[in-house]
Design an enzyme around this catalytic site. Structure first.
Site, PDB file in Angstrom:
ATOM      1  N   ILE A   1       6.052  -3.508 -16.025  1.00  0.00           N
ATOM      2  CA  ILE A   1       5.682  -2.654 -14.891  1.00  0.00           C
ATOM      3  C   ILE A   1       6.856  -1.777 -14.492  1.00  0.00           C
ATOM      4  CG2 ILE A   1       4.982  -2.630 -12.473  1.00  0.00           C
ATOM      5  CD1 ILE A   1       3.365  -5.162 -13.001  1.00  0.00           C
TER       6      ILE A   1
ATOM      7  N   GLU B   1       0.482 -14.747   2.855  1.00  0.00           N
ATOM      8  CA  GLU B   1      -0.634 -13.805   2.785  1.00  0.00           C
ATOM      9  C   GLU B   1      -1.957 -14.522   3.050  1.00  0.00           C
ATOM     10  OE1 GLU B   1      -0.517 -11.766  -0.971  1.00  0.00           O
ATOM     11  OE2 GLU B   1       1.512 -11.006  -0.658  1.00  0.00           O
TER      12      GLU B   1
ATOM     13  N   HIS C   1      -1.440  -6.272  -0.501  1.00  0.00           N
ATOM     14  CA  HIS C   1      -1.371  -6.727  -1.897  1.00  0.00           C
ATOM     15  C   HIS C   1      -2.384  -5.957  -2.749  1.00  0.00           C
ATOM     16  CE1 HIS C   1       0.089 -10.406  -4.340  1.00  0.00           C
ATOM     17  NE2 HIS C   1      -0.181  -9.400  -5.170  1.00  0.00           N
ATOM     18  N   ILE C   2      -2.292  -4.637  -2.668  1.00  0.00           N
ATOM     19  CA  ILE C   2      -3.288  -3.777  -3.295  1.00  0.00           C
ATOM     20  C   ILE C   2      -2.687  -2.874  -4.371  1.00  0.00           C
ATOM     21  CG2 ILE C   2      -3.073  -1.788  -1.719  1.00  0.00           C
ATOM     22  CD1 ILE C   2      -6.402  -3.413  -2.811  1.00  0.00           C
ATOM     23  N   ALA C   3      -1.374  -2.934  -4.577  1.00  0.00           N
ATOM     24  CA  ALA C   3      -0.713  -1.981  -5.481  1.00  0.00           C
ATOM     25  C   ALA C   3      -1.321  -1.984  -6.880  1.00  0.00           C
ATOM     26  CB  ALA C   3       0.785  -2.274  -5.562  1.00  0.00           C
ATOM     27  N   GLY C   4      -1.631  -3.149  -7.383  1.00  0.00           N
ATOM     28  CA  GLY C   4      -2.162  -3.241  -8.739  1.00  0.00           C
ATOM     29  C   GLY C   4      -3.667  -3.157  -8.819  1.00  0.00           C
TER      30      GLY C   4
ATOM     31  N   ASP D   1      18.647  -6.460 -14.615  1.00  0.00           N
ATOM     32  CA  ASP D   1      17.866  -7.559 -15.178  1.00  0.00           C
ATOM     33  C   ASP D   1      18.795  -8.431 -16.004  1.00  0.00           C
ATOM     34  OD1 ASP D   1      16.094  -9.277 -16.568  1.00  0.00           O
ATOM     35  OD2 ASP D   1      14.475  -7.822 -16.314  1.00  0.00           O
TER      36      ASP D   1
ATOM     37  N   ASP E   1       4.004  -4.380  -0.126  1.00  0.00           N
ATOM     38  CA  ASP E   1       2.626  -4.654  -0.507  1.00  0.00           C
ATOM     39  C   ASP E   1       2.377  -6.153  -0.597  1.00  0.00           C
ATOM     40  OD1 ASP E   1      -0.008  -3.737  -1.479  1.00  0.00           O
ATOM     41  OD2 ASP E   1       0.605  -4.673  -3.373  1.00  0.00           O
TER      42      ASP E   1
ATOM     43  N   ALA F   1       6.048  -6.482  -5.824  1.00  0.00           N
ATOM     44  CA  ALA F   1       6.180  -7.563  -6.811  1.00  0.00           C
ATOM     45  C   ALA F   1       5.648  -8.869  -6.242  1.00  0.00           C
ATOM     46  CB  ALA F   1       7.639  -7.700  -7.243  1.00  0.00           C
ATOM     47  N   ARG F   2       6.473  -9.574  -5.493  1.00  0.00           N
ATOM     48  CA  ARG F   2       6.076 -10.848  -4.910  1.00  0.00           C
ATOM     49  C   ARG F   2       6.662 -10.995  -3.514  1.00  0.00           C
ATOM     50  NH1 ARG F   2       2.563 -10.631  -7.465  1.00  0.00           N
ATOM     51  NH2 ARG F   2       1.720 -11.897  -9.156  1.00  0.00           N
TER      52      ARG F   2
END
Length: 313
Positions: A152, A265, A286-289, A171, A260, A235-236
């Site tokens: 992503i 939640e 939590h709608i980004a994806g 990373d 997001d 992400a999370r």
């Protein structure tokens, strides 16, 4: 007794196309009726969920015939993967199916927060003309810092690079000599986290929630950001220390943020109160994806994974 239970929403055409011949219970409201859900999964061979159904503990115990879990998304925080493995239950995330949706959310939201011109509708309708106050910034020439450099993040970097942004990433699991740093759309500079936060105009998070990433972006990390930087977390939840973020925004130590995902939640009224009065803040559920298109892709991939598993492929 259903063979396959779907406890959250998915594209019904995917059920019809890939799960024909199976006894499917499609009830997206089951996630909010735990007793009914536990009864429904008794005897079921497959369970299809999004991120809200907690596939662990009592629910797993009730699912006495479970063979596989299909996840309409990629995160597995809500699934006790170890317990599933111990029982021989296979878990299928929809890897790659919602990458574009998240990437577009990040880039689009970054542009909106940088420009800062889209909250003046009521003023303009009333006859005001606040041009000077709404003179925002361009993303062209700015630096996007990706915390995590998986699929992503790469899709996000690709779109940001097309807009003229410089891309840097942190990373620790991608070595310096990994070919991933040379993408078809450009070279990505590897940074440690502190250097990335100090350099980036937009910081986008792309890491799972683990013991090491919990509150990764805390008060100290936020203090290391540019005072006009934008932070985006699609992400999370739990990766960002939410009270610390709210404090930084209110104190003017950050240019803006979008969340997001949240530590808990749905976001409760009490947890949400910490964000009251925060400037240049976007909160989404939590709608980004989840776009129309990604829902079709995620549902198709998941339905196919479950079908192949149950047919012994």
């Amino acid at each position: 007794m259903a063979d396959i239970v779907v406890s959250e929403f998915m594209d019904e055409a995917a059920i019809a196309a890939s799960l024909a011949g199976f006894d499917v219970l499609y009830d997206p409201g089951l996630v909010d009726r735990p007793d009914d859900l536990a009864a429904a999964v008794t005897g079921a061979r497959a369970l299809i969920v999004r991120n809200r159904t907690q596939v662990r503990g009592a629910l797993l115990a009730a699912a006495d015939a479970l063979v596989c879990v299909g996840r309409l998304g990629v995160g597995l925080d809500n699934i006790d993967v170890a317990a599933c493995e111990a029982r021989g239950v296979r878990v299928f995330p929809a890897t790659g199916a919602n990458d574009i949706g998240v990437a577009e959310y990040v880039v689009g939201t970054a542009m909106m927060l940088m420009r800062g011109a889209y909250g003046a509708t009521d003023e303009v309708v009333a006859g005001a003309w606040p041009r000077n106050r709404l003179m925002g910034r361009e993303v062209y020439g700015k630096t996007l810092g990706l915390v995590g450099f998986g699929a992503i993040a790469k899709e996000t970097g690709k779109r940001a690079a097309a807009l003229g942004m410089t891309i840097v990433a942190y990373d620790p699991f991608v070595p310096e000599d990994d070919p991933a740093w040379s993408q078809p759309w450009g070279r990505v500079a590897k940074r440690d986290l502190d250097a990335l936060l100090a350099e980036a105009d937009v910081v986008s998070l792309h890491v799972p929630l683990t013991e090491k990433t919990k509150n990764l972006i805390d008060a100290a990390a936020l203090a290391g950001c540019k005072p006009d930087a934008i932070l985006i977390n699609a992400a999370r939840g739990g990766v960002v220390d939410e009270p610390a973020l709210a404090a930084a925004l209110k104190a003017g130590r950050l240019g803006g943020a979008a969340l997001d995902v949240f530590a808990s939640e749905p976001l409760s009224a009490e947890a949400g109160a910490v964000f009251a009065g925060c400037p240049n803040l976007v909160l989404t559920p939590h709608i980004a994806g989840v776009s129309v298109e990604s829902n079709v892709r995620v549902s198709a991939v998941t339905a196919e994974n479950v079908r192949r598993c149950l047919e012994g492929a």
